[in-house]
Scaffold this active site. Sequence first.
Site, mmCIF file in Angstrom:
data_model
loop_
_atom_site.group_PDB
_atom_site.id
_atom_site.type_symbol
_atom_site.label_atom_id
_atom_site.label_comp_id
_atom_site.label_asym_id
_atom_site.label_seq_id
_atom_site.Cartn_x
_atom_site.Cartn_y
_atom_site.Cartn_z
ATOM 1 N N ARG A 114 -9.954 6.025 10.237
ATOM 2 C CA ARG A 114 -8.491 5.928 10.175
ATOM 3 C C ARG A 114 -7.780 6.972 11.036
ATOM 4 O O ARG A 114 -6.654 6.755 11.461
ATOM 5 C CB ARG A 114 -8.027 6.062 8.726
ATOM 6 C CG ARG A 114 -8.574 4.987 7.789
ATOM 7 C CD ARG A 114 -8.071 3.606 8.202
ATOM 8 N NE ARG A 114 -8.437 2.589 7.236
ATOM 9 C CZ ARG A 114 -7.737 2.271 6.144
ATOM 10 N NH1 ARG A 114 -6.628 2.913 5.880
ATOM 11 N NH2 ARG A 114 -8.142 1.323 5.338
ATOM 12 N N HIS A 130 -11.919 7.118 4.228
ATOM 13 C CA HIS A 130 -11.014 8.279 4.245
ATOM 14 C C HIS A 130 -11.791 9.476 3.715
ATOM 15 O O HIS A 130 -12.582 9.337 2.776
ATOM 16 C CB HIS A 130 -9.835 8.077 3.285
ATOM 17 C CG HIS A 130 -8.626 7.418 3.866
ATOM 18 N ND1 HIS A 130 -7.808 6.589 3.124
ATOM 19 C CD2 HIS A 130 -8.050 7.501 5.098
ATOM 20 C CE1 HIS A 130 -6.795 6.171 3.877
ATOM 21 N NE2 HIS A 130 -6.922 6.702 5.077
ATOM 22 N N ARG A 161 0.497 -1.237 7.613
ATOM 23 C CA ARG A 161 0.929 -0.055 6.860
ATOM 24 C C ARG A 161 1.916 0.825 7.629
ATOM 25 O O ARG A 161 2.445 1.777 7.064
ATOM 26 C CB ARG A 161 -0.288 0.779 6.426
ATOM 27 C CG ARG A 161 -1.209 0.060 5.435
ATOM 28 C CD ARG A 161 -2.094 1.035 4.673
ATOM 29 N NE ARG A 161 -1.317 1.973 3.871
ATOM 30 C CZ ARG A 161 -1.813 2.988 3.199
ATOM 31 N NH1 ARG A 161 -3.104 3.216 3.202
ATOM 32 N NH2 ARG A 161 -1.031 3.798 2.494
ATOM 33 N N CYS A 188 -5.525 9.402 -3.913
ATOM 34 C CA CYS A 188 -4.663 8.791 -2.889
ATOM 35 C C CYS A 188 -3.403 8.164 -3.463
ATOM 36 O O CYS A 188 -2.527 7.750 -2.708
ATOM 37 C CB CYS A 188 -5.427 7.841 -1.995
ATOM 38 S SG CYS A 188 -6.537 6.761 -2.801
ATOM 39 N N ASP A 222 0.811 -1.227 0.000
ATOM 40 C CA ASP A 222 0.000 0.000 0.000
ATOM 41 C C ASP A 222 0.844 1.278 0.000
ATOM 42 O O ASP A 222 0.296 2.378 0.040
ATOM 43 C CB ASP A 222 -0.928 0.023 1.232
ATOM 44 C CG ASP A 222 -2.219 -0.771 1.018
ATOM 45 O OD1 ASP A 222 -2.618 -0.948 -0.158
ATOM 46 O OD2 ASP A 222 -2.828 -1.182 2.016
HETATM 47 N N1 ARG Z 1 -5.476 -0.185 0.763
HETATM 48 C C1 ARG Z 1 -5.268 1.149 1.233
HETATM 49 C C2 ARG Z 1 -5.822 1.282 2.639
HETATM 50 O O1 ARG Z 1 -6.870 0.757 2.906
HETATM 51 C C3 ARG Z 1 -5.903 2.142 0.306
HETATM 52 C C4 ARG Z 1 -5.677 3.565 0.718
HETATM 53 C C5 ARG Z 1 -6.315 4.525 -0.198
HETATM 54 N N2 ARG Z 1 -6.002 5.836 0.205
HETATM 55 C C6 ARG Z 1 -6.849 6.856 0.324
HETATM 56 N N3 ARG Z 1 -6.378 8.000 0.705
HETATM 57 N N4 ARG Z 1 -8.132 6.699 0.143
HETATM 58 O O2 ARG Z 1 -5.246 1.902 3.493
#
Ligand code: ARG
Length: 304
Positions: free
Chosen positions: A173, A202, A123, A298, A93
């Site tokens: 998040r 997000h 991550r 993203c 990621d």
């Molecule tokens: N697989 C990543 C996650 O879930 C995707 C992130 C996408 N980023 C964003 N800013 N929407 O963290």
Amino acid sequence: MEPSTSGGRRIITRAAELDFAFSDLPTRPLEVRVLMADPTHFDVLYVINPHMAGNVGNVDRGLARRQWESVRDAYASVGFPIEVVDAVAGLPDLVFMANQSFPGQLPNGRWAAILSYMHSPERRPEVDVVAAWYRARGAHTVHLSDPTLPFEGMGDVAWVPGRRAIVGGYGFRTHADAYPELATLFDVPVLTLKLVDERFYHLDTCLQIIDDRTALYVPCAFNQEGIELLQQAFPRLVEIPEEEAAVGLACNGHSPDGRHFIVHRGARRTVAAVRSLGLTPIEVDTGEFIKSGGSVYCMKLMVP
Ligand code: ARG
């Protein structure tokens, strides 16, 4: 004319608390470069958002690279130089460069990057990679005072283009407690929005700010208080159809310059909406990245 207000260094959660227009706030320079991460090790190896479910092991890497190149080329075509961070094996990621940091100009004029603390353990090692990129360029990096408070950078936090104000999402998040500190560090007002729909985990999946008067949003991603705050903050607030935003991540399209809108292809009504705002849409295919829950916005970070 001098700006009439700084907006104050504070958190704003409700429409009634918003006593200024963004266009009255001090200006700030726009970011001029795009940072992306090489997609060699991009994959779906775990499930940390609903888009990833069913997609583990289901990425076509060759196709992903071609799609990544088309996003890079779209930014280049509208005049943005691109810098690329090397891929790191085991960090599938990392390619979502919006998430590991939040860069901005401090009140003393220096640029700094607030480093994220990723919600998912998988991550967390990405942040060191991005921190090293900043340090190699002499940029100042900062951790929040609680370095384990969940915070996912530009995934959840956005500067109002050209103005000293921030809009921040929380709930999935990023923790709301991150925002008072951002307000203090940057000496700006921060509008906070609770995210309530897991598909829009997000802020950058459900709100795209085009300029200091204009934004695109997906109403079902916010509660009533958030919708009213957005309506008060943006005189031109345009609704993106839920289906296009959930399936094609249409609200994760991006306008780097207030004139173009780079977006995953096929979002017919979103494309019509941005055209009616006077923007030129640029459609790209990000299908492999959507399997991981990310699209145009993203896949990059705007840097000074
Ligand atoms: N697989 C990543 C996650 O879930 C995707 C992130 C996408 N980023 C964003 N800013 N929407 O963290």
